[in-house]
Design a protein around this motif. Structure first.
Motif, short mmCIF file in Angstrom:
data_model
loop_
_atom_site.label_atom_id
_atom_site.label_comp_id
_atom_site.label_asym_id
_atom_site.label_seq_id
_atom_site.Cartn_x
_atom_site.Cartn_y
_atom_site.Cartn_z
N GLY A 23 -66.45 7.00 -14.78
CA GLY A 23 -65.49 5.91 -14.97
C GLY A 23 -64.36 5.93 -13.97
N THR A 24 -64.08 7.07 -13.37
CA THR A 24 -63.00 7.20 -12.40
C THR A 24 -63.49 7.04 -10.97
N HIS A 25 -64.62 7.68 -10.66
CA HIS A 25 -65.08 7.72 -9.27
C HIS A 25 -66.32 6.87 -9.01
N GLY A 26 -67.02 6.44 -10.07
CA GLY A 26 -68.25 5.69 -9.88
C GLY A 26 -69.46 6.61 -9.88
N ASN A 96 -59.44 -5.80 -25.11
CA ASN A 96 -58.50 -4.67 -25.08
C ASN A 96 -59.20 -3.37 -24.70
N SER A 97 -60.42 -3.19 -25.19
CA SER A 97 -61.17 -1.97 -24.87
C SER A 97 -61.40 -1.86 -23.36
N LEU A 98 -61.64 -3.00 -22.72
CA LEU A 98 -61.88 -3.01 -21.27
C LEU A 98 -60.58 -2.82 -20.49
N PRO A 102 -59.88 1.40 -18.08
CA PRO A 102 -60.66 0.92 -16.94
C PRO A 102 -61.96 1.71 -16.71
N ARG A 103 -62.03 2.94 -17.23
CA ARG A 103 -63.27 3.71 -17.10
C ARG A 103 -64.41 2.99 -17.83
N THR A 104 -64.09 2.49 -19.01
CA THR A 104 -65.08 1.74 -19.80
C THR A 104 -65.54 0.51 -19.04
N ALA A 105 -64.58 -0.23 -18.49
CA ALA A 105 -64.90 -1.45 -17.75
C ALA A 105 -65.80 -1.16 -16.57
N ARG A 106 -65.47 -0.10 -15.83
CA ARG A 106 -66.26 0.23 -14.64
C ARG A 106 -67.69 0.60 -15.00
N ILE A 107 -67.85 1.42 -16.03
CA ILE A 107 -69.19 1.87 -16.41
C ILE A 107 -70.03 0.71 -16.94
N LEU A 108 -69.45 -0.13 -17.80
CA LEU A 108 -70.22 -1.20 -18.44
C LEU A 108 -70.53 -2.36 -17.50
N TRP A 170 -63.54 -10.94 -15.26
CA TRP A 170 -62.18 -10.42 -15.46
C TRP A 170 -62.08 -8.98 -14.96
N VAL A 171 -63.07 -8.18 -15.31
CA VAL A 171 -63.10 -6.77 -14.87
C VAL A 171 -63.16 -6.69 -13.35
#
Length: 205
Positions: A23-26, A96-98, A102-108, A170-171
């Motif tokens: 989620g931080t680095h990809g 709100n979860s996203l 931001p880790r959640t947003a990136r992974i999903l 949005w993400v």
């Protein structure tokens, strides 16, 4: 602790480490060594639970989906039976979860598109889960539409895709548009369907 309990604890540590690292680095910038360093475990324990990085990523992905789905259902049920508040609460829980992690947003919505391990059954399964959640919600809101279950199922899939694409945009824009604007855009489809069914019921009555 039993051997199985210790294995489960190590697996959970690896999933937490995966969330942080991916989620931080990809996904493509993270190695098994990076995950083990984050989890404070040796590589031997990584391969005890996962054959390769893609399997860990899949576990992280599914965990995040389960968590978001739980939050949405809880938020919706707390506002029952007020339809507008239920819609707002459920969509707010998703957005709100996203935004809040931001880790959640990136992974999903970023890496999940690129990691081929998720293509096919996993992606289909995740969409089917959310389709079913929306289908259940629509059945609660429109109890008089029980004879139109196949149509409600199609509408649920459409609503899922509509909201997912707005959320993805949005993400990818780094949450540029205001939260309220995004929430309103997501809500409009639900409210439009509600109004349409109400008109239909009145014309039939």
């Amino acid at each position: 602790m039993s051997l199985e309990q210790r294995q489960n604890m190590r697996r959970e540590k690896l999933i937490e480490a995966g969330l942080q690292a991916y989620g931080t680095h990809g996904f493509f910038s993270v190695t098994v060594k990076d995950i083990c360093r984050e989890a404070k475990l040796t590589e031997r324990y990584f391969y005890e639970s996962f054959k390769r990085s893609e399997e860990l990523f899949k576990a992280v992905y599914l965990n995040l989906l389960d968590d978001i789905q739980r939050k949405i259902v809880e938020a919706v049920m707390q506002k029952s039976p007020d339809l507008q508040q239920m819609i707002t609460a459920g969509l707010s829980a998703l957005l709100n979860s996203l935004r809040d992690d931001p880790r959640t947003a990136r992974i999903l919505f970023v890496d999940a598109v690129l990691v081929h391990e998720l293509h096919g059954d996993t992606i289909h399964e995740s969409h089917a889960r959310f389709d079913q959640t929306i289908f259940n919600f629509l059945n609660i809101v429109f109890p008089d539409q029980q004879e139109n279950k196949s149509q409600i199922s199609l509408i649920a899939s459409g609503l899922n895709g509509y909201v997912v694409h707005i959320a993805m945009r949005w993400v990818l824009s780094n949450f540029k548009q205001p939260f309220e604007q995004v929430l309103e855009a997501c809500s409009l489809a639900y409210l439009g369907i509600y109004q349409q069914f109400n008109l239909k019921s009145k014309s039939q009555g």
